[in-house]
Design a protein around this motif. Structure first.
Motif, PDB file in Angstrom:
ATOM      1  N   GLN A 251       0.694  -1.214   0.148  1.00 19.98           N
ATOM      2  CA  GLN A 251      -0.072   0.042  -0.015  1.00 19.98           C
ATOM      3  C   GLN A 251       0.905   1.390   0.043  1.00 19.98           C
ATOM      4  OE1 GLN A 251      -3.111  -0.031   3.088  1.00 19.98           O
ATOM      5  NE2 GLN A 251      -3.412  -2.380   2.828  1.00 19.98           N
ATOM      6  N   ILE A 252       2.068   1.267   0.755  1.00 14.61           N
ATOM      7  CA  ILE A 252       2.889   2.330   0.857  1.00 14.61           C
ATOM      8  C   ILE A 252       3.530   2.733  -0.410  1.00 14.61           C
ATOM      9  CG2 ILE A 252       5.004   3.306   1.735  1.00 14.61           C
ATOM     10  CD1 ILE A 252       3.997   1.816   4.615  1.00 14.61           C
ATOM     11  N   ASN A 253       3.909   1.539  -0.996  1.00 16.58           N
ATOM     12  CA  ASN A 253       4.665   1.725  -2.260  1.00 16.58           C
ATOM     13  C   ASN A 253       3.858   2.174  -3.460  1.00 16.58           C
ATOM     14  OD1 ASN A 253       7.257   1.488  -3.375  1.00 16.58           O
ATOM     15  ND2 ASN A 253       6.433  -0.069  -4.743  1.00 16.58           N
ATOM     16  N   GLY A 254       2.537   2.081  -3.206  1.00 17.07           N
ATOM     17  CA  GLY A 254       1.532   2.527  -4.302  1.00 17.07           C
ATOM     18  C   GLY A 254       1.154   3.909  -4.182  1.00 17.07           C
ATOM     19  N   LEU A 255       1.564   4.691  -3.185  1.00 18.56           N
ATOM     20  CA  LEU A 255       1.463   6.026  -2.938  1.00 18.56           C
ATOM     21  C   LEU A 255       2.286   6.902  -3.669  1.00 18.56           C
ATOM     22  CD1 LEU A 255       1.083   5.926   0.902  1.00 18.56           C
ATOM     23  CD2 LEU A 255      -0.783   6.013  -0.599  1.00 18.56           C
ATOM     24  N   SER A 256       2.001   8.236  -3.763  1.00 17.06           N
ATOM     25  CA  SER A 256       2.751   9.243  -4.581  1.00 17.06           C
ATOM     26  C   SER A 256       3.950   9.309  -3.651  1.00 17.06           C
ATOM     27  CB  SER A 256       2.139  10.580  -4.485  1.00 17.06           C
ATOM     28  OG  SER A 256       1.623  11.020  -3.276  1.00 17.06           O
ATOM     29  N   ASP A 257       4.900   9.959  -4.178  1.00 15.68           N
ATOM     30  CA  ASP A 257       6.466  10.401  -3.397  1.00 15.68           C
ATOM     31  C   ASP A 257       6.009  11.106  -2.226  1.00 15.68           C
ATOM     32  OD1 ASP A 257       7.554   8.860  -5.309  1.00 15.68           O
ATOM     33  OD2 ASP A 257       8.509  10.628  -6.267  1.00 15.68           O
ATOM     34  N   GLU A 258       5.178  12.111  -2.196  1.00 14.48           N
ATOM     35  CA  GLU A 258       4.821  13.050  -0.960  1.00 14.48           C
ATOM     36  C   GLU A 258       4.178  12.159   0.117  1.00 14.48           C
ATOM     37  OE1 GLU A 258       5.298  15.628   1.662  1.00 14.48           O
ATOM     38  OE2 GLU A 258       6.243  15.816  -0.219  1.00 14.48           O
ATOM     39  N   TYR A 260       4.287   8.934   0.388  1.00 14.60           N
ATOM     40  CA  TYR A 260       5.439   8.010   1.112  1.00 14.60           C
ATOM     41  C   TYR A 260       6.076   8.789   1.930  1.00 14.60           C
ATOM     42  CZ  TYR A 260       9.272   4.890   0.180  1.00 14.60           C
ATOM     43  OH  TYR A 260      10.165   3.654   0.202  1.00 14.60           O
ATOM     44  N   LEU A 261       6.735   9.959   1.520  1.00 15.67           N
ATOM     45  CA  LEU A 261       7.559  10.398   2.853  1.00 15.67           C
ATOM     46  C   LEU A 261       6.671  10.882   3.756  1.00 15.67           C
ATOM     47  CD1 LEU A 261       9.522  13.014   0.266  1.00 15.67           C
ATOM     48  CD2 LEU A 261      10.494  11.236   1.537  1.00 15.67           C
ATOM     49  N   GLN A 262       5.590  11.145   3.722  1.00 15.73           N
ATOM     50  CA  GLN A 262       4.608  11.595   4.957  1.00 15.73           C
ATOM     51  C   GLN A 262       4.659  10.255   5.824  1.00 15.73           C
ATOM     52  OE1 GLN A 262       0.654  12.893   3.711  1.00 15.73           O
ATOM     53  NE2 GLN A 262       1.582  14.613   2.665  1.00 15.73           N
ATOM     54  N   ILE A 263       4.646   9.197   5.385  1.00 13.24           N
ATOM     55  CA  ILE A 263       4.602   7.836   6.163  1.00 13.24           C
ATOM     56  C   ILE A 263       5.948   7.412   6.899  1.00 13.24           C
ATOM     57  CG2 ILE A 263       4.100   5.263   6.341  1.00 13.24           C
ATOM     58  CD1 ILE A 263       1.894   5.904   4.276  1.00 13.24           C
ATOM     59  N   LEU A 264       6.956   7.949   5.818  1.00 12.87           N
ATOM     60  CA  LEU A 264       8.288   7.699   6.468  1.00 12.87           C
ATOM     61  C   LEU A 264       9.013   8.792   7.466  1.00 12.87           C
ATOM     62  CD1 LEU A 264      11.166   6.338   6.068  1.00 12.87           C
ATOM     63  CD2 LEU A 264      11.755   7.720   4.217  1.00 12.87           C
ATOM     64  N   ARG A 265       8.637   9.862   7.539  1.00 10.62           N
ATOM     65  CA  ARG A 265       8.863  10.961   8.299  1.00 10.62           C
ATOM     66  C   ARG A 265       8.722  10.454   9.840  1.00 10.62           C
ATOM     67  NH1 ARG A 265       7.125  14.834   4.093  1.00 10.62           N
ATOM     68  NH2 ARG A 265       8.875  15.692   3.069  1.00 10.62           N
ATOM     69  N   PRO A 266       7.520  10.342  10.270  1.00 16.55           N
ATOM     70  CA  PRO A 266       7.434   9.812  11.693  1.00 16.55           C
ATOM     71  C   PRO A 266       8.324   8.534  12.250  1.00 16.55           C
ATOM     72  CG  PRO A 266       5.413   9.330  10.634  1.00 16.55           C
ATOM     73  CD  PRO A 266       6.348   9.886   9.756  1.00 16.55           C
ATOM     74  N   ARG A 267       8.642   7.681  11.322  1.00 12.90           N
ATOM     75  CA  ARG A 267       9.381   6.649  11.448  1.00 12.90           C
ATOM     76  C   ARG A 267      10.842   6.968  11.625  1.00 12.90           C
ATOM     77  NH1 ARG A 267       4.944   5.113   9.244  1.00 12.90           N
ATOM     78  NH2 ARG A 267       4.165   2.880   9.447  1.00 12.90           N
ATOM     79  N   ARG A 281      12.262   4.214  -5.965  1.00 13.10           N
ATOM     80  CA  ARG A 281      11.825   3.231  -4.858  1.00 13.10           C
ATOM     81  C   ARG A 281      11.626   1.997  -5.290  1.00 13.10           C
ATOM     82  NH1 ARG A 281       6.388   6.887  -4.288  1.00 13.10           N
ATOM     83  NH2 ARG A 281       5.859   4.735  -3.535  1.00 13.10           N
ATOM     84  N   PHE A 282      12.149   1.138  -4.535  1.00 22.91           N
ATOM     85  CA  PHE A 282      11.777  -0.387  -4.872  1.00 22.91           C
ATOM     86  C   PHE A 282      11.327  -1.162  -3.461  1.00 22.91           C
ATOM     87  CE2 PHE A 282      15.709   1.054  -6.945  1.00 22.91           C
ATOM     88  CZ  PHE A 282      15.698   0.497  -8.110  1.00 22.91           C
ATOM     89  N   THR A 283      10.690  -2.190  -3.988  1.00 20.96           N
ATOM     90  CA  THR A 283      10.408  -3.329  -2.785  1.00 20.96           C
ATOM     91  C   THR A 283      10.958  -4.673  -3.091  1.00 20.96           C
ATOM     92  OG1 THR A 283       8.271  -3.797  -3.840  1.00 20.96           O
ATOM     93  CG2 THR A 283       8.151  -2.086  -2.661  1.00 20.96           C
ATOM     94  N   TYR A 284      11.199  -5.436  -2.063  1.00 23.57           N
ATOM     95  CA  TYR A 284      11.377  -6.682  -2.312  1.00 23.57           C
ATOM     96  C   TYR A 284      10.699  -7.506  -1.169  1.00 23.57           C
ATOM     97  CZ  TYR A 284      15.950  -5.957   0.253  1.00 23.57           C
ATOM     98  OH  TYR A 284      16.833  -5.616   1.061  1.00 23.57           O
ATOM     99  N   PRO A 285      10.233  -8.664  -1.342  1.00 26.93           N
ATOM    100  CA  PRO A 285       9.731  -9.824  -0.122  1.00 26.93           C
ATOM    101  C   PRO A 285      11.100 -10.262   0.644  1.00 26.93           C
ATOM    102  CG  PRO A 285       9.404 -10.570  -2.043  1.00 26.93           C
ATOM    103  CD  PRO A 285       9.919  -9.259  -2.364  1.00 26.93           C
ATOM    104  N   LEU A 286      10.933 -10.079   2.076  1.00 30.78           N
ATOM    105  CA  LEU A 286      11.870 -10.601   2.966  1.00 30.78           C
ATOM    106  C   LEU A 286      11.469 -12.243   3.321  1.00 30.78           C
ATOM    107  CD1 LEU A 286      12.507  -7.473   4.923  1.00 30.78           C
ATOM    108  CD2 LEU A 286      13.347  -8.065   2.999  1.00 30.78           C
ATOM    109  N   ASN A 287      12.650 -13.253   3.019  1.00 27.72           N
ATOM    110  CA  ASN A 287      12.476 -14.350   3.292  1.00 27.72           C
ATOM    111  C   ASN A 287      13.866 -14.958   3.546  1.00 27.72           C
ATOM    112  OD1 ASN A 287      13.379 -14.432   0.934  1.00 27.72           O
ATOM    113  ND2 ASN A 287      11.940 -16.005  -0.148  1.00 27.72           N
ATOM    114  N   LEU A 288      13.664 -16.122   4.143  1.00 29.56           N
ATOM    115  CA  LEU A 288      14.995 -17.046   4.455  1.00 29.56           C
ATOM    116  C   LEU A 288      14.797 -18.230   3.322  1.00 29.56           C
ATOM    117  CD1 LEU A 288      17.707 -17.753   6.227  1.00 29.56           C
ATOM    118  CD2 LEU A 288      16.049 -19.244   7.581  1.00 29.56           C
TER     119      LEU A 288
END
Length: 416
Positions: A251-258, A260-267, A281-288
């Motif tokens: 969901q976050i990756n599907g947002l506009s850049d601005e 996206y940054l609004q969600i990143l900033r508090p973190r 911007r990229f995404t990749y699933p995390l696994n072992l």
């Protein structure tokens, strides 16, 4: 390694190359360069086209190279060209918190000044490392580089290994090396199964520009949904590897850049001032995912083809480079003895050397992620007390730093 069991003596036969490497990314190109130092000939087969690999623009991807990986790149003759674009990691700060905490609690502080060897590692952008490796490959007469070439079949006999490409061409070699990632076709075609699981986390990867200088400090901020790594790049820029539950990450990756940054900033917090995106911007699933064997008849796996882990410790590429340094040394020593480098005894030396290190790293990343990616008050108390204890014990703290720098265990020659 000199007291190992004696492998069969090399038998003469005509091959296209001594070694065929499947996968032309960072591990494949580094593997080729490490092998030709021993006088071996290499065919490097890359499914991607050369223009795609050589794209010059900054796309946001960067790597944390441990000190020993830097030594290896220097031994391969690449570091002089990389050093001006490499950002030393002078300190690492580890924080345990929640969204909106910013960096309120500092749990661990590692300072490179405590290591006589220097910085624990360096941040290097993908474009600089990729170009350095590709340029060296293209300049090496003993490497045949086949780009936009996809392997569709492989066959191993008692005397040779043969790869068939999508266009019908074949490549014969003494040994196949699979450097083709977590979904390795090389491993699959050899019948090598895998063990692993998903973390139901996805990494959001980008680069940011920020108002204040980072001072060469890397931050690892643990939140209940997963870790947020803030890694210093040259200039007022940092690389971000931000883990969230997979549904939310998409969901976050599907947002506009601005947004996206609004969600990143508090973190992220405000310790570096205002932030903005500085690349894709990229995404990749995390696994072992671990190959149940890293060798088969005339076949070896390195890098993510052998072991894909959670990026919580930033050791993925470093583990792959160590595979490469070990395999290059094992084959060089075998060649010097006059042994057949494709012998099971030779390949087993590589597997044995890497087995404990890889198993330990995989277990550590798995445990750390499970320990920190939750909001249990009891676990939070325990891990915060544990980090305080490590911080207060200089010898233990230096031990962790040496581990992060890759300085522990039996080091192959390229990393010494």
């Amino acid at each position: 390694m000199d007291n190992a069991a004696k492998a069969p003596i090399l038998q003469t036969m005509n091959y296209d190359s001594d070694i065929a490497i499947v996968g032309g990314g960072l591990n494949g190109t580094a593997m080729a360069l490490a092998l030709v130092r021993s006088g071996l000939s290499v065919t490097l087969i890359d499914a991607a086209s050369l223009p795609t690999r050589a794209a010059p623009d900054f796309d946001g991807r960067s790597y944390a190279l441990a000190l020993t990986s830097k030594r290896m790149l220097a031994a391969l003759g690449l570091w002089d060209g990389l050093s001006e674009n490499a950002q030393p990691m002078n300190q690492i700060k580890v924080t345990d918190g929640r969204i909106n905490d910013g960096h309120a609690f500092l749990g661990l502080h590692f300072d490179a000044a405590e290591l006589e060897e220097g910085p624990m590692g360096y941040m290097v952008e993908d474009r600089h490392l990729r170009h350095a490796l590709l340029d060296a490959v293209e300049a090496e007469p003993n490497i045949t580089h086949m780009s936009a070439a996809r392997v569709v079949a492989q066959e191993v006999t008692t005397t040779a290994a043969t790869l068939t490409l999508e266009d019908g061409k074949t490549v014969t070699a003494r040994v196949i090396i699979g450097a083709d990632g977590r979904q390795s076709g090389t491993a699959e075609r050899a019948g090598i199964s895998r063990t692993g699981w998903s973390y139901d986390q996805t990494a959001l990867v980008c680069a940011i520009a920020h108002e204040k200088p980072h001072q060469g400090i890397a931050h690892q901020f643990f939140m209940p949904s997963g870790p947020l790594a803030i890694l210093p790049l040259k200039g007022n820029r940092s690389s971000i590897v931000w883990s969230e539950k997979s549904d939310l990450a998409q969901q976050i990756n599907g947002l506009s850049d601005e947004k996206y940054l609004q969600i990143l900033r508090p973190r992220f917090g405000d310790f570096l001032g205002e932030i903005s995106l500085a690349g894709a911007r990229f995404t990749y699933p995390l696994n072992l995912t671990l190959a149940n064997s890293v060798i088969s008849d005339r076949l070896v796996l390195v890098g993510d083809a052998a072991h894909g882990m959670h990026p919580i410790a930033g050791q993925g590429l470093n583990a792959g480079l160590k595979d490469i340094a070990v395999l290059a040394q094992v084959m060089d020593e075998a060649k010097r003895r006059g042994e057949d480098i494709a012998s099971p005894l030779v390949l087993e030396r590589y597997a044995e050397w890497r087995s404990f290190d890889v198993a330990t790293l995989a277990a550590a990343t798995d445990v750390f992620n499970r320990l920190f990616s939750n909001d249990s008050s009891l676990l939070r108390l325990g891990r915060d007390l544990g980090m305080k204890a490590v911080n207060a014990m200089p010898n233990l703290r230096r031990g962790f730093m040496r581990e992060a720098a890759g300085l522990t265990g039996e080091l192959p020659a390229l990393m010494r």
